[in-house]
Design a protein around this motif. Structure first.
Motif, PDB file in Angstrom:
ATOM      1  N   PRO A  76       0.790  -0.921   0.088  1.00 45.43           N
ATOM      2  CA  PRO A  76       0.220   0.334  -0.107  1.00 45.43           C
ATOM      3  C   PRO A  76       1.229   1.576   0.467  1.00 45.43           C
ATOM      4  CG  PRO A  76       0.102  -1.034   2.356  1.00 45.43           C
ATOM      5  CD  PRO A  76       0.909  -1.595   1.439  1.00 45.43           C
ATOM      6  N   GLY A 244      -3.899   0.802  -2.957  1.00 44.75           N
ATOM      7  CA  GLY A 244      -5.241   0.279  -2.477  1.00 44.75           C
ATOM      8  C   GLY A 244      -5.936  -0.642  -2.945  1.00 44.75           C
ATOM      9  N   VAL A 282      -6.310   0.041   2.275  1.00 47.35           N
ATOM     10  CA  VAL A 282      -5.989  -1.805   2.384  1.00 47.35           C
ATOM     11  C   VAL A 282      -6.284  -2.088   3.290  1.00 47.35           C
ATOM     12  CG1 VAL A 282      -4.109  -3.054   2.937  1.00 47.35           C
ATOM     13  CG2 VAL A 282      -4.051  -1.093   0.806  1.00 47.35           C
TER      14      VAL A 282
END
Length: 400
Positions: A76, A244, A282
């Protein structure tokens, strides 16, 4: 931290005394993790605005290095950028505390939502909230992307070409292609600071960044459930590039199709939870882990996802700092940064197509842009809260 040259670390990473304390940075990351809406695009923009422009704790060069490393490494983007910025002046301790502070608030929120989801049989209000919040967030991240573009790309024609290509590719494919970031860095490097072998027309070998590979780990029904969760989410954190949202297709394949841990509706709800909560997108892994195996499942899923991105940031960081001022590396970083910002701009368009679906959402997005331009000190959480309320009121009326 008076003596900042760590034993065993390259000497070139020592820096001047920072203009802030480690606790101030941790407090900032906690606040950003608690109130920072909009996913990686907006969060990266907030860090630049707050830490580079307003507070001047981080130099623009350090920020660009962090953004480039976050784009090159899997995992991420926003969390890796936060970890790197913590590393800049306070090394491993700073990286660790900054990363934890950034991720922890949203993790606690999704665990609480997971508990409510299980206890009350779904969260039917999510669609209404996201209807309003999603539109407002588009306005927020559009401004962030614009600021990053003017700051990072400037008037350089080559960087603009890279920026536009990556923006177009992201819009068309609705994904971020990792090798294009590498290619962009190499193009600018070769254009500005051609290697000697290239200038002399001789053959040579270009060292390419190798992405660590690992054999697939087979899962059997005899393994404890938490081990399955750890292995799957570690792969998600270690081998998925981009923002993400890039992790969502990977998670769907494992969580719904392969393991059958969640139904299709539960997975969509999990993504919605990540979108309506602040912090990294995420963090949906925490919600998914909770639905599968309660609090232990949430903790294992989050740890397994974020540990690889932490290691992919702190291990190369000292060498990135040591060699980051070489002309060739500066050119490479400029190319990667232009590519990253182009991809971020493209992501704004992709997200806008999903979030702006009618006249009210269009009005909300435009109103957000106008409010942020006119009232520059207006906190984004206030706008998000207002948009959530509007969504709760308007969405049911439009659907009946």
């Amino acid at each position: 931290m008076n003596d900042r040259q760590q034993i065993g670390a390259p000497a070139a990473i020592t820096a001047e005394r920072p203009a802030y304390t480690l606790w101030q940075l941790v407090t900032y990351m906690l606040r950003l993790g608690t109130f920072g809406f909009g996913g990686p695009v907006a969060l990266a923009g907030y860090m630049h605005r707050d830490l580079v422009e307003r507070r001047q704790w981080i130099t623009d060069a350090d920020y660009k290095e962090g953004l480039a490393l976050a784009q090159l490494a899997p995992g991420p983007l926003a969390a890796q950028l936060a970890i790197y910025l913590g590393y800049v002046h306070y090394r491993i301790l700073g990286a660790t505390l900054a990363g934890l502070a950034f991720v922890l608030p949203s993790f606690l929120m999704v665990v609480a939502l997971g508990w409510a989801y299980v206890r009350f049989g779904g969260l039917t209000w999510m669609q209404s909230v996201f209807y309003g919040v999603g539109a407002a967030v588009i306005g927020i991240i559009a401004i962030s992307a614009h600021k990053l573009t003017t700051k990072s790309v400037g008037k350089d024609k080559l960087l603009w070409a890279i920026y536009l290509v990556l923006a177009a590719v992201t819009v068309i494919t609705e994904s971020e292609i990792a090798w294009l970031f590498l290619a962009a860095g190499i193009v600018v490097w070769f254009w500005r600071v051609p290697p000697k072998w290239l200038r002399h027309g001789s053959l040579g070998v270009v060292a390419a960044t190798q992405i660590p590979t690992a054999g697939s780990v087979a899962s059997t029904l005899d393994w404890p459930l938490l081990t399955q969760i750890a292995v799957f989410f570690a792969k998600a954190g270690a081998f998925v590039f981009g923002s993400g949202l890039a992790i969502v297709p990977f998670l769907y394949g494992g969580v719904v199709t392969d393991f059958h841990w969640l139904s299709e509706k539960q997975f969509v709800d999990a993504v919605a939870v990540a979108m309506i909560t602040p912090g990294p997108v995420v963090i949906t892994v925490g919600f998914i882990g909770y639905l599968v195996a309660g609090l232990p499942g949430a903790s294992v899923a989050a740890l397994a996802t974020f540990l690889p991105c932490y290691l992919f940031t702190v291990i190369p960081a000292p060498y990135f700092k040591k060699y980051g001022k070489l002309p060739a590396i500066l050119a490479f970083v400029d190319g990667v940064t232009a590519a990253a910002v182009g991809a971020i701009t493209g992501a704004v368009i992709v997200l806008a197509r999903r979030s702006i679906i009618d006249i009210p959402t269009l009005v909300l997005a435009l109103a957000t842009v106008v409010l942020l331009l006119k009232f520059r000190k207006l906190p984004e959480p206030v706008i998000v809260a207002g948009a959530a309320l509007i969504g709760l009121l308007v969405y049911p009326l439009l659907r009946h």
